[in-house]
Scaffold this motif. Structure first.
Motif, PDB file in Angstrom:
ATOM      1  N   LEU A  26      -5.039   7.023  -2.449  1.00  5.36           N
ATOM      2  CA  LEU A  26      -3.696   7.300  -1.957  1.00  5.36           C
ATOM      3  C   LEU A  26      -2.700   7.362  -3.109  1.00  5.36           C
ATOM      4  O   LEU A  26      -1.838   8.255  -3.157  1.00  5.36           O
ATOM      5  CB  LEU A  26      -3.272   6.219  -0.956  1.00  5.36           C
ATOM      6  CG  LEU A  26      -3.802   6.326   0.475  1.00  5.36           C
ATOM      7  CD1 LEU A  26      -3.453   5.061   1.253  1.00  5.36           C
ATOM      8  CD2 LEU A  26      -3.204   7.552   1.175  1.00  5.36           C
ATOM      9  N   ALA A  27      -2.824   6.396  -4.017  1.00 11.35           N
ATOM     10  CA  ALA A  27      -1.881   6.338  -5.139  1.00 11.35           C
ATOM     11  C   ALA A  27      -1.985   7.589  -6.000  1.00 11.35           C
ATOM     12  O   ALA A  27      -0.966   8.160  -6.419  1.00 11.35           O
ATOM     13  CB  ALA A  27      -2.149   5.087  -5.973  1.00 11.35           C
ATOM     14  N   GLN A  28      -3.218   8.028  -6.287  1.00 10.54           N
ATOM     15  CA  GLN A  28      -3.382   9.218  -7.119  1.00 10.54           C
ATOM     16  C   GLN A  28      -2.857  10.468  -6.411  1.00 10.54           C
ATOM     17  O   GLN A  28      -2.215  11.327  -7.029  1.00 10.54           O
ATOM     18  CB  GLN A  28      -4.861   9.401  -7.475  1.00 10.54           C
ATOM     19  CG  GLN A  28      -5.413   8.313  -8.376  1.00 10.54           C
ATOM     20  CD  GLN A  28      -4.625   8.168  -9.666  1.00 10.54           C
ATOM     21  OE1 GLN A  28      -4.305   9.165 -10.321  1.00 10.54           O
ATOM     22  NE2 GLN A  28      -4.285   6.940 -10.029  1.00 10.54           N
ATOM     23  N   ALA A  29      -3.115  10.572  -5.105  1.00 11.12           N
ATOM     24  CA  ALA A  29      -2.625  11.734  -4.353  1.00 11.12           C
ATOM     25  C   ALA A  29      -1.107  11.760  -4.312  1.00 11.12           C
ATOM     26  O   ALA A  29      -0.468  12.811  -4.492  1.00 11.12           O
ATOM     27  CB  ALA A  29      -3.200  11.711  -2.935  1.00 11.12           C
ATOM     28  N   MET A  30      -0.490  10.596  -4.106  1.00 12.04           N
ATOM     29  CA  MET A  30       0.967  10.533  -4.054  1.00 12.04           C
ATOM     30  C   MET A  30       1.576  10.810  -5.424  1.00 12.04           C
ATOM     31  O   MET A  30       2.613  11.468  -5.529  1.00 12.04           O
ATOM     32  CB  MET A  30       1.407   9.159  -3.538  1.00 12.04           C
ATOM     33  CG  MET A  30       1.077   8.930  -2.069  1.00 12.04           C
ATOM     34  SD  MET A  30       1.492   7.258  -1.495  1.00 12.04           S
ATOM     35  CE  MET A  30       3.279   7.289  -1.651  1.00 12.04           C
ATOM     36  N   ALA A  31       0.917  10.304  -6.478  1.00 16.04           N
ATOM     37  CA  ALA A  31       1.440  10.514  -7.830  1.00 16.04           C
ATOM     38  C   ALA A  31       1.553  11.996  -8.155  1.00 16.04           C
ATOM     39  O   ALA A  31       2.469  12.424  -8.869  1.00 16.04           O
ATOM     40  CB  ALA A  31       0.554   9.808  -8.850  1.00 16.04           C
ATOM     41  N   ALA A  32       0.617  12.779  -7.618  1.00 14.91           N
ATOM     42  CA  ALA A  32       0.639  14.218  -7.878  1.00 14.91           C
ATOM     43  C   ALA A  32       1.807  14.911  -7.188  1.00 14.91           C
ATOM     44  O   ALA A  32       2.175  16.028  -7.560  1.00 14.91           O
ATOM     45  CB  ALA A  32      -0.675  14.845  -7.422  1.00 14.91           C
ATOM     46  N   GLU A  33       2.407  14.246  -6.198  1.00  9.37           N
ATOM     47  CA  GLU A  33       3.481  14.858  -5.411  1.00  9.37           C
ATOM     48  C   GLU A  33       4.860  14.335  -5.769  1.00  9.37           C
ATOM     49  O   GLU A  33       5.870  14.891  -5.341  1.00  9.37           O
ATOM     50  CB  GLU A  33       3.239  14.586  -3.913  1.00  9.37           C
ATOM     51  CG  GLU A  33       1.917  15.124  -3.388  1.00  9.37           C
ATOM     52  CD  GLU A  33       1.669  14.694  -1.943  1.00  9.37           C
ATOM     53  OE1 GLU A  33       2.626  14.171  -1.315  1.00  9.37           O
ATOM     54  OE2 GLU A  33       0.535  14.868  -1.462  1.00  9.37           O
ATOM     55  N   ILE A  34       4.928  13.256  -6.540  1.00 14.37           N
ATOM     56  CA  ILE A  34       6.203  12.549  -6.711  1.00 14.37           C
ATOM     57  C   ILE A  34       6.769  12.752  -8.111  1.00 14.37           C
ATOM     58  O   ILE A  34       6.118  12.442  -9.114  1.00 14.37           O
ATOM     59  CB  ILE A  34       6.021  11.034  -6.450  1.00 14.37           C
ATOM     60  CG1 ILE A  34       5.603  10.785  -5.000  1.00 14.37           C
ATOM     61  CG2 ILE A  34       7.298  10.277  -6.784  1.00 14.37           C
ATOM     62  CD1 ILE A  34       5.237   9.342  -4.728  1.00 14.37           C
ATOM     63  N   THR A  35       7.981  13.253  -8.166  1.00 13.72           N
ATOM     64  CA  THR A  35       8.748  13.281  -9.411  1.00 13.72           C
ATOM     65  C   THR A  35      10.166  12.777  -9.194  1.00 13.72           C
ATOM     66  O   THR A  35      10.863  12.441 -10.155  1.00 13.72           O
ATOM     67  CB  THR A  35       8.816  14.706  -9.997  1.00 13.72           C
ATOM     68  OG1 THR A  35       9.381  15.598  -9.027  1.00 13.72           O
ATOM     69  CG2 THR A  35       7.419  15.183 -10.406  1.00 13.72           C
ATOM     70  N   THR A  36      10.612  12.721  -7.923  1.00 13.70           N
ATOM     71  CA  THR A  36      11.977  12.280  -7.609  1.00 13.70           C
ATOM     72  C   THR A  36      11.936  11.255  -6.488  1.00 13.70           C
ATOM     73  O   THR A  36      10.931  11.156  -5.765  1.00 13.70           O
ATOM     74  CB  THR A  36      12.836  13.475  -7.144  1.00 13.70           C
ATOM     75  OG1 THR A  36      12.343  13.946  -5.875  1.00 13.70           O
ATOM     76  CG2 THR A  36      12.809  14.597  -8.171  1.00 13.70           C
ATOM     77  N   PRO A  37      13.010  10.487  -6.306  1.00 13.89           N
ATOM     78  CA  PRO A  37      13.048   9.530  -5.200  1.00 13.89           C
ATOM     79  C   PRO A  37      12.865  10.200  -3.837  1.00 13.89           C
ATOM     80  O   PRO A  37      12.227   9.630  -2.941  1.00 13.89           O
ATOM     81  CB  PRO A  37      14.443   8.903  -5.337  1.00 13.89           C
ATOM     82  CG  PRO A  37      14.767   9.026  -6.796  1.00 13.89           C
ATOM     83  CD  PRO A  37      14.192  10.329  -7.208  1.00 13.89           C
ATOM     84  N   GLU A  38      13.433  11.385  -3.683  1.00 13.85           N
ATOM     85  CA  GLU A  38      13.287  12.088  -2.397  1.00 13.85           C
ATOM     86  C   GLU A  38      11.821  12.431  -2.142  1.00 13.85           C
ATOM     87  O   GLU A  38      11.316  12.274  -1.017  1.00 13.85           O
ATOM     88  CB  GLU A  38      14.131  13.358  -2.395  1.00 13.85           C
ATOM     89  CG  GLU A  38      15.644  13.129  -2.443  1.00 13.85           C
ATOM     90  CD  GLU A  38      16.147  12.704  -3.825  1.00 13.85           C
ATOM     91  OE1 GLU A  38      17.248  12.107  -3.900  1.00 13.85           O
ATOM     92  OE2 GLU A  38      15.419  12.954  -4.816  1.00 13.85           O
ATOM     93  N   GLU A  39      11.136  12.889  -3.159  1.00 16.86           N
ATOM     94  CA  GLU A  39       9.710  13.217  -2.993  1.00 16.86           C
ATOM     95  C   GLU A  39       8.892  11.954  -2.715  1.00 16.86           C
ATOM     96  O   GLU A  39       7.893  12.013  -1.986  1.00 16.86           O
ATOM     97  CB  GLU A  39       9.197  13.922  -4.248  1.00 16.86           C
ATOM     98  CG  GLU A  39       9.758  15.322  -4.426  1.00 16.86           C
ATOM     99  CD  GLU A  39       9.376  15.949  -5.750  1.00 16.86           C
ATOM    100  OE1 GLU A  39       9.557  17.173  -5.900  1.00 16.86           O
ATOM    101  OE2 GLU A  39       8.899  15.206  -6.647  1.00 16.86           O
ATOM    102  N   MET A  40       9.316  10.839  -3.280  1.00 15.85           N
ATOM    103  CA  MET A  40       8.615   9.579  -3.012  1.00 15.85           C
ATOM    104  C   MET A  40       8.713   9.229  -1.526  1.00 15.85           C
ATOM    105  O   MET A  40       7.723   8.843  -0.887  1.00 15.85           O
ATOM    106  CB  MET A  40       9.225   8.445  -3.853  1.00 15.85           C
ATOM    107  CG  MET A  40       8.552   7.097  -3.668  1.00 15.85           C
ATOM    108  SD  MET A  40       9.306   5.765  -4.661  1.00 15.85           S
ATOM    109  CE  MET A  40      10.776   5.430  -3.645  1.00 15.85           C
ATOM    110  N   THR A  41       9.890   9.379  -0.951  1.00 19.55           N
ATOM    111  CA  THR A  41      10.080   9.087   0.471  1.00 19.55           C
ATOM    112  C   THR A  41       9.258  10.020   1.344  1.00 19.55           C
ATOM    113  O   THR A  41       8.598   9.590   2.307  1.00 19.55           O
ATOM    114  CB  THR A  41      11.571   9.200   0.842  1.00 19.55           C
ATOM    115  OG1 THR A  41      12.326   8.280   0.029  1.00 19.55           O
ATOM    116  CG2 THR A  41      11.791   8.879   2.302  1.00 19.55           C
TER     117      THR A  41
END
Length: 658
Positions: free
Chosen positions: A421-436
């Motif tokens: 999960l962490a690796q998949a999310m890391a590939a999608e996240i660069t901003t706080p909005e993308e993190m949410t």
């Protein structure tokens, strides 16, 4: 020839060239005899480097964990070192050491740091123009005791065979690259540290420091014992606050938004099937089996230059005689060609798995107590083996360990899912909005913490130094993660910053008032200690006078530097005072932070000058090595500042997943 082979590399330099068969069975070293309790480069002079040439491997194994200047440390390269270390610890502990234990001790990170340091050192050597020639490599290999018999090189064929039995097998090119790197590191360390010397005066001081002893008594006056009845007036509080307001500074604090992948929750949600539990048990029976304690004797008949069939027939005859009641030890004394064990009746002592060549090990551990083997052929000749002592080896049933396996599988599944999960999310996240958004897509929720400063627990994450460290390096709008926390991987971003400030007195009045009382109590303790010290210096009997004054006297036997002083513990100031005093002398009070301590030396034992003369050169070598190692570590740390070093913690987490 030798019976014993090494799994991870050749023994360190300085071993006698002529080794008995038994000696070779016992010698088991890593590439550096790497001692994790010391700084990594303190051991470069001992043997071979950790970093090893790696074949090209596809996929994740070629992913880079660390970039060190123009060199890369890949997952595959690190895992080969990490797993070798893990397997070595497991063998030594009977399987008790797990990856989790290694990681809790920080050994995984120490190994990576040592590899980084080693790469940095090699690049520093190249920067200084150092080279190692093929002739020097060959000379070193020919001189290694591992490849010698009676002081002579064993020959190309035996050399190649010794490399092939390594785990994993090594090619000559790989091994010779190891030797080249080892020589390069030795040359660098020599160039950097050969100027260091140890003066005779320093040797004398060190000998005295190690060998002087004192027998003493100590009386402690603790500030806390004088607090009763002490008051802090308003004027006292105002004055201390005005003088030391910055002592009460509230540091910068930050409020975080974070997404936590909760490993315990994932663990609770997974239940392994009966088949999965059975499969794990079947594949890990060694984990649930007590170590086998085995002592063996053997008769070795060499085959070199002989008719092998005749030697085999002789071995079979000896095995038959031993089974029919002949004394095995007498047979060994009469017929064995292992000069190192024949006079002991062939006794090899206790052996462990991994010590012997596979043919010998397999036959030996298959024997029952007092059983004699059929002839066993190895690269050293033909053996007849007897198990003289054997115990252990019992296995727990699956029912006895079922619950622990269930919990282990739940933990492994949860950890693997969390990492994925962490690796998949890391590939999608660069901003706080993308993190949410990434969190919501997976049914996770972005949470808010309260304000937290360095070293403080974070609401929702608990004590997590790594989160705090990264949070205080983030700029607005940046996201860090995945970051390891006690509960699982987390992504964090900063939502608010509270600047550092000195709080008004009314916010910290209780702390200031307590500090006033503490200071006054410490002054009272010192005053009492000064008065008592003056009396005790005049007393004929220190202990009797102190006890007559109803003081607690803590006395020692003869102690050396570095030992705890009774009633005081370890304290540099107290130790320095104690070893500066003559027998019968009483000290002025020594301040230790919260106490005043009076010392009295009853007896003093000086260092023996005869012993100093006998051990002078050994001591010189020790101090020389210590100073050289300390300087070299500092030198490499400075050399690293010239290199760009980057560590990919996500790749590191992948590398230590065993």
């Amino acid at each position: 020839m030798w019976l014993r082979y090494l799994r991870y590399g050749p023994p360190v330099q300085g071993v006698d060239c002529i080794m008995t068969t038994l000696d070779r069975m016992r010698r088991h070293r890593g590439w550096l005899k790497w001692t994790l309790a010391l700084a990594g480069f303190a051991l470069l002079v001992l043997g071979f480097p950790l970093i090893q040439p790696q074949p090209e491997t596809p996929g994740a194994l070629t992913d880079v964990i660390a970039q060190v200047g123009d060199q890369e440390i890949t997952i595959g390269e690190f895992r080969s070192v990490y797993l070798a270390q893990l397997n070595q610890y497991r063998a030594q502990s009977g399987g008790e050491i797990t990856p989790e234990i290694l990681q809790s001790m920080g050994i995984d990170r120490q190994l990576l740091q040592q590899m980084i340091d080693e790469y940095a050192a090699l690049q520093e050597a190249e920067r200084l123009g150092m080279v190692v020639t093929d002739a020097e490599i060959r000379e070193r290999i020919l001189s290694l005791p591992l490849f010698q018999q009676n002081g002579v090189f064993i020959g190309e064929e035996a050399y190649m065979q010794m490399l092939r039995v390594q785990q994993p097998p090594m090619t000559p090119a790989d091994f010779e690259e190891q030797v080249r790197r080892s020589l390069m590191l030795e040359r660098l360390q020599a160039a950097v540290t050969d100027w260091i010397t140890v003066a005779d005066e320093d040797l004398q001081k060190e000998h005295e420091a190690r060998n002087e002893r004192v027998r003493l008594s100590a009386i402690s006056f603790r500030a806390d014992d004088f607090r009763e009845g002490i008051e802090a007036t308003e004027d006292d509080v105002d004055a201390l606050y005005a003088q030391n307001a910055n002592d009460y500074l509230v540091p910068e604090k930050r409020r975080l938004q974070f997404v936590l992948i909760d490993v315990p929750a994932l663990q609770d949600a997974f239940n392994p099937s009966v088949a999965e539990v059975q499969a794990y048990y079947d594949n890990n029976t060694g984990r649930y089996t007590q170590p086998t304690n085995l002592r063996t004797s053997h008769i070795l008949l060499r085959t070199e230059g002989k008719d092998e069939a005749a030697v085999l027939a002789q071995a079979q005859e000896l095995a038959t005689q031993a089974r029919e009641g002949a004394d095995f030890a007498e047979l060994a004394r009469q017929y064995s060609e292992d000069e190192g064990t024949k006079e002991a009746g062939g006794d090899l002592g206790p052996i462990e798995r991994g010590q012997m060549v596979p043919e010998f090990e397999g036959a030996a551990f298959a024997l029952a107590q007092d059983e004699v083997s059929d002839p066993v052929s190895s690269m050293f000749g033909i053996h007849v083996i007897k198990a003289t002592e054997k115990s252990g080896g019992e296995s727990q049933t699956i029912d006895e360990v079922r619950e622990s396996i269930v919990q282990l599988l739940k933990q492994e599944s949860a950890q693997a899912r969390a990492e994925a999960l962490a690796q998949a999310m890391a590939a999608e996240i660069t901003t706080p909005e993308e993190m949410t958004v990434a969190a919501q897509r997976r049914g996770l929720e972005a949470q808010e913490s309260g304000f937290a400063g360095p070293g403080e627990p974070i609401l929702g994450l608990g004590f997590s130094p790594e989160v705090t460290t990264q949070a205080f390096q983030l700029a607005e709008g940046e996201v860090a993660g995945p970051i390891t926390t006690p509960t699982g991987p987390a992504f964090v971003t900063v939502t608010d910053v509270q600047d550092p400030y000195v709080p008004p007195l009314d916010e910290v009045e209780a702390r200031v008032r307590d500090d006033v009382i503490r200071r006054k109590a410490f002054v009272a303790a010192q005053e009492r200690a000064n008065a008592v010290a003056a009396q005790l210096k005049e007393a004929e009997d220190f202990t009797a006078a102190a006890e007559a004054d109803e003081l607690t006297v803590n006395s020692s036997e003869l102690i050396a530097r570095g030992a705890a002083v009774p009633g005081v513990g370890l304290n540099a100031s107290v130790e320095a005072m104690a070893f500066s005093m003559d027998a019968g002398e009483t000290s002025d009070p020594v301040l230790t932070g919260n106490s005043a301590v009076i010392l009295h030396v009853h007896e003093r034992q000086e260092a023996d000058p005869v012993d100093f003369a006998a051990t002078r050169e050994t001591l010189r070598d020790e101090l020389m090595a210590l100073r050289q190692n300390q300087f070299f570590v500092a030198y490499i740390e400075k050399a690293k500042t010239r290199l760009a070093i980057d560590i990919d913690m996500a790749a590191f987490a992948q590398a230590i997943a065993v």
